[in-house]
Design a protein around this motif. Structure first.
Motif, PDB file in Angstrom:
ATOM      1  N   PHE A   5       2.593   8.671 -11.824  1.00 18.32           N
ATOM      2  CA  PHE A   5       2.321   7.385 -11.168  1.00 18.32           C
ATOM      3  C   PHE A   5       3.409   6.255 -11.696  1.00 18.32           C
ATOM      4  CE2 PHE A   5      -1.579   9.565 -11.814  1.00 18.32           C
ATOM      5  CZ  PHE A   5      -2.095   9.500 -10.438  1.00 18.32           C
ATOM      6  N   GLU A   6       3.768   5.422 -10.522  1.00 15.27           N
ATOM      7  CA  GLU A   6       4.590   4.366 -10.745  1.00 15.27           C
ATOM      8  C   GLU A   6       5.935   4.688 -10.744  1.00 15.27           C
ATOM      9  OE1 GLU A   6       3.292   1.342 -10.413  1.00 15.27           O
ATOM     10  OE2 GLU A   6       1.270   1.986 -10.616  1.00 15.27           O
ATOM     11  N   ARG A   7       6.373   6.097 -10.296  1.00 14.15           N
ATOM     12  CA  ARG A   7       7.657   6.457 -10.174  1.00 14.15           C
ATOM     13  C   ARG A   7       8.091   6.754  -8.906  1.00 14.15           C
ATOM     14  NH1 ARG A   7       7.735   3.995 -14.473  1.00 14.15           N
ATOM     15  NH2 ARG A   7       8.002   4.956 -16.508  1.00 14.15           N
ATOM     16  N   PHE A   8       9.343   6.857  -8.290  1.00 13.43           N
ATOM     17  CA  PHE A   8       9.685   7.424  -7.276  1.00 13.43           C
ATOM     18  C   PHE A   8      11.153   7.661  -7.181  1.00 13.43           C
ATOM     19  CE2 PHE A   8      10.952   3.176  -6.666  1.00 13.43           C
ATOM     20  CZ  PHE A   8      12.119   2.963  -5.870  1.00 13.43           C
ATOM     21  N   CYS A   9      11.549   8.755  -6.431  1.00 14.65           N
ATOM     22  CA  CYS A   9      12.999   9.247  -6.511  1.00 14.65           C
ATOM     23  C   CYS A   9      13.748   8.300  -5.504  1.00 14.65           C
ATOM     24  CB  CYS A   9      12.983  10.626  -6.179  1.00 14.65           C
ATOM     25  SG  CYS A   9      12.228  11.842  -7.171  1.00 14.65           S
ATOM     26  N   ARG A  10      14.548   7.477  -6.229  1.00 22.07           N
ATOM     27  CA  ARG A  10      15.409   6.548  -5.368  1.00 22.07           C
ATOM     28  C   ARG A  10      16.541   7.231  -4.756  1.00 22.07           C
ATOM     29  NH1 ARG A  10      15.660   1.037  -5.672  1.00 22.07           N
ATOM     30  NH2 ARG A  10      14.522   1.141  -7.424  1.00 22.07           N
ATOM     31  N   LEU A  11      16.538   7.178  -3.341  1.00 18.53           N
ATOM     32  CA  LEU A  11      17.846   7.509  -2.689  1.00 18.53           C
ATOM     33  C   LEU A  11      18.101   9.159  -2.631  1.00 18.53           C
ATOM     34  CD1 LEU A  11      20.268   4.885  -3.385  1.00 18.53           C
ATOM     35  CD2 LEU A  11      18.784   4.968  -1.383  1.00 18.53           C
ATOM     36  N   ASN A  12      17.058  10.010  -2.837  1.00 16.51           N
ATOM     37  CA  ASN A  12      17.018  11.268  -2.968  1.00 16.51           C
ATOM     38  C   ASN A  12      16.383  12.011  -1.552  1.00 16.51           C
ATOM     39  OD1 ASN A  12      18.597  11.633  -4.999  1.00 16.51           O
ATOM     40  ND2 ASN A  12      17.291  12.095  -6.536  1.00 16.51           N
ATOM     41  N   CYS A  68       4.606  10.052   8.067  1.00 16.98           N
ATOM     42  CA  CYS A  68       3.243   9.807   8.340  1.00 16.98           C
ATOM     43  C   CYS A  68       2.155  10.905   8.147  1.00 16.98           C
ATOM     44  CB  CYS A  68       2.860   8.898   9.542  1.00 16.98           C
ATOM     45  SG  CYS A  68       3.684   7.172   9.557  1.00 16.98           S
ATOM     46  N   LEU A  69       1.985  11.234   7.049  1.00 16.36           N
ATOM     47  CA  LEU A  69       1.080  12.325   6.641  1.00 16.36           C
ATOM     48  C   LEU A  69       0.222  12.184   5.310  1.00 16.36           C
ATOM     49  CD1 LEU A  69       3.607  15.276   7.102  1.00 16.36           C
ATOM     50  CD2 LEU A  69       1.804  14.710   8.673  1.00 16.36           C
ATOM     51  N   PRO A  70      -0.899  12.480   5.065  1.00 13.23           N
ATOM     52  CA  PRO A  70      -1.674  12.620   3.897  1.00 13.23           C
ATOM     53  C   PRO A  70      -0.701  13.260   2.809  1.00 13.23           C
ATOM     54  CG  PRO A  70      -2.523  14.194   5.398  1.00 13.23           C
ATOM     55  CD  PRO A  70      -1.452  13.622   6.155  1.00 13.23           C
ATOM     56  N   ARG A  71      -1.019  13.141   1.579  1.00 16.82           N
ATOM     57  CA  ARG A  71      -0.566  13.927   0.509  1.00 16.82           C
ATOM     58  C   ARG A  71      -0.455  15.282   0.611  1.00 16.82           C
ATOM     59  NH1 ARG A  71      -2.697  16.088  -3.774  1.00 16.82           N
ATOM     60  NH2 ARG A  71      -4.576  15.188  -3.395  1.00 16.82           N
ATOM     61  N   GLU A  72      -1.607  15.826   0.941  1.00 15.78           N
ATOM     62  CA  GLU A  72      -1.615  17.412   0.970  1.00 15.78           C
ATOM     63  C   GLU A  72      -0.722  17.930   1.947  1.00 15.78           C
ATOM     64  OE1 GLU A  72      -4.341  15.496   1.261  1.00 15.78           O
ATOM     65  OE2 GLU A  72      -5.314  15.777  -0.352  1.00 15.78           O
ATOM     66  N   ASP A  73      -0.593  17.483   3.098  1.00 12.86           N
ATOM     67  CA  ASP A  73       0.265  17.666   4.284  1.00 12.86           C
ATOM     68  C   ASP A  73       1.569  17.649   3.887  1.00 12.86           C
ATOM     69  OD1 ASP A  73      -2.037  18.675   5.628  1.00 12.86           O
ATOM     70  OD2 ASP A  73      -1.601  16.800   7.143  1.00 12.86           O
ATOM     71  N   CYS A  74       2.031  16.569   3.122  1.00  9.01           N
ATOM     72  CA  CYS A  74       3.246  16.507   2.426  1.00  9.01           C
ATOM     73  C   CYS A  74       3.731  17.374   1.622  1.00  9.01           C
ATOM     74  CB  CYS A  74       3.565  15.008   2.023  1.00  9.01           C
ATOM     75  SG  CYS A  74       3.268  13.387   3.020  1.00  9.01           S
ATOM     76  N   VAL A  87       7.858  15.228  -3.857  1.00 12.60           N
ATOM     77  CA  VAL A  87       7.106  14.330  -2.573  1.00 12.60           C
ATOM     78  C   VAL A  87       7.129  12.780  -3.419  1.00 12.60           C
ATOM     79  CG1 VAL A  87       5.444  13.784  -1.355  1.00 12.60           C
ATOM     80  CG2 VAL A  87       6.245  16.036  -1.661  1.00 12.60           C
ATOM     81  N   ASP A  88       7.470  11.818  -2.912  1.00 15.23           N
ATOM     82  CA  ASP A  88       6.874  10.405  -2.919  1.00 15.23           C
ATOM     83  C   ASP A  88       5.883  10.112  -1.940  1.00 15.23           C
ATOM     84  OD1 ASP A  88       9.254  10.009  -5.222  1.00 15.23           O
ATOM     85  OD2 ASP A  88      10.486   9.146  -3.575  1.00 15.23           O
ATOM     86  N   MET A  89       4.954   9.382  -2.646  1.00  9.11           N
ATOM     87  CA  MET A  89       3.614   9.299  -1.748  1.00  9.11           C
ATOM     88  C   MET A  89       3.288   7.723  -2.102  1.00  9.11           C
ATOM     89  SD  MET A  89       1.640  10.841   0.172  1.00  9.11           S
ATOM     90  CE  MET A  89       0.411   9.963   1.395  1.00  9.11           C
ATOM     91  N   HIS A  90       2.942   7.083  -1.125  1.00 12.50           N
ATOM     92  CA  HIS A  90       2.603   5.631  -1.171  1.00 12.50           C
ATOM     93  C   HIS A  90       1.046   5.697  -1.711  1.00 12.50           C
ATOM     94  CE1 HIS A  90       1.291   1.675   0.377  1.00 12.50           C
ATOM     95  NE2 HIS A  90       2.668   1.311   0.215  1.00 12.50           N
ATOM     96  N   ARG A  91       0.861   4.805  -2.618  1.00 13.37           N
ATOM     97  CA  ARG A  91      -0.317   4.839  -3.130  1.00 13.37           C
ATOM     98  C   ARG A  91      -1.569   4.550  -2.114  1.00 13.37           C
ATOM     99  NH1 ARG A  91      -0.349   1.262  -7.967  1.00 13.37           N
ATOM    100  NH2 ARG A  91      -2.569   1.814  -8.138  1.00 13.37           N
ATOM    101  N   LEU A  92      -1.424   3.813  -1.179  1.00 10.06           N
ATOM    102  CA  LEU A  92      -2.224   3.148  -0.131  1.00 10.06           C
ATOM    103  C   LEU A  92      -2.381   3.483   1.110  1.00 10.06           C
ATOM    104  CD1 LEU A  92      -2.053  -0.472  -1.235  1.00 10.06           C
ATOM    105  CD2 LEU A  92      -3.445   0.978  -2.473  1.00 10.06           C
ATOM    106  N   VAL A  93      -1.363   4.002   1.915  1.00  6.40           N
ATOM    107  CA  VAL A  93      -1.340   4.542   3.074  1.00  6.40           C
ATOM    108  C   VAL A  93      -0.895   5.959   3.230  1.00  6.40           C
ATOM    109  CG1 VAL A  93      -0.982   2.158   4.057  1.00  6.40           C
ATOM    110  CG2 VAL A  93       0.841   3.486   3.775  1.00  6.40           C
ATOM    111  N   SER A  94      -0.984   6.612   4.240  1.00  2.00           N
ATOM    112  CA  SER A  94      -0.559   8.148   4.354  1.00  2.00           C
ATOM    113  C   SER A  94       0.813   8.021   4.786  1.00  2.00           C
ATOM    114  CB  SER A  94      -1.447   8.836   5.567  1.00  2.00           C
ATOM    115  OG  SER A  94      -2.735   8.814   5.071  1.00  2.00           O
ATOM    116  N   ARG A  95       1.823   7.730   3.895  1.00  3.20           N
ATOM    117  CA  ARG A  95       3.091   7.721   3.977  1.00  3.20           C
ATOM    118  C   ARG A  95       3.778   8.664   2.779  1.00  3.20           C
ATOM    119  NH1 ARG A  95       4.400   2.444   5.017  1.00  3.20           N
ATOM    120  NH2 ARG A  95       5.065   2.031   2.903  1.00  3.20           N
TER     121      ARG A  95
END
Length: 101
Positions: A5-12, A68-74, A87-95
């Motif tokens: 949580f609270e992390r993402f892969c910048r520019l990868n 624009c996909l849910p977590r499972e599909d990503c 996978v980087d997943m948005h916390r609130l929307v399916s992105r």
């Protein structure tokens, strides 16, 4: 997939070539928020299936790597591609974003 949580892969973000013949790249092309949803930011359901365009909400620019996909599909899409590491997943929307190592 481990959830960090609270992390993402910048520019990868995984870059795919539009029109590539392989099945996984075609699935990525079809899931891109930009091409699938245009400027629409609300999901629509057709024949019981969501298009997940709500994931387009809050994108300031045309982000060609946003899917624009849910977590499972990503996660399933990432698993189907050798070059996808995470996978980087948005916390609130399916992105989500697919990442290279």
């Amino acid at each position: 997939f481990a959830h960090i949580f609270e992390r993402f892969c910048r520019l990868n973000h995984l870059q795919t070539q539009l029109g590539t013949d392989n099945e996984a790249s075609s699935a990525v092309d079809k899931a891109q928020c930009k091409s699938k949803c245009g400027m629409r930011t609300e999901s629509m359901t057709t024949d019981g299936k969501s298009d997940w365009c709500g994931g387009n909400a809050g994108l300031v620019t045309e982000d060609v790597y946003a899917l624009c996909l849910p977590r499972e599909d990503c996660e399933a899409l990432c698993k189907s591609m050798d070059e996808c590491h995470s996978v980087d997943m948005h916390r609130l929307v399916s992105r989500c974003y697919l990442n290279t190592a």
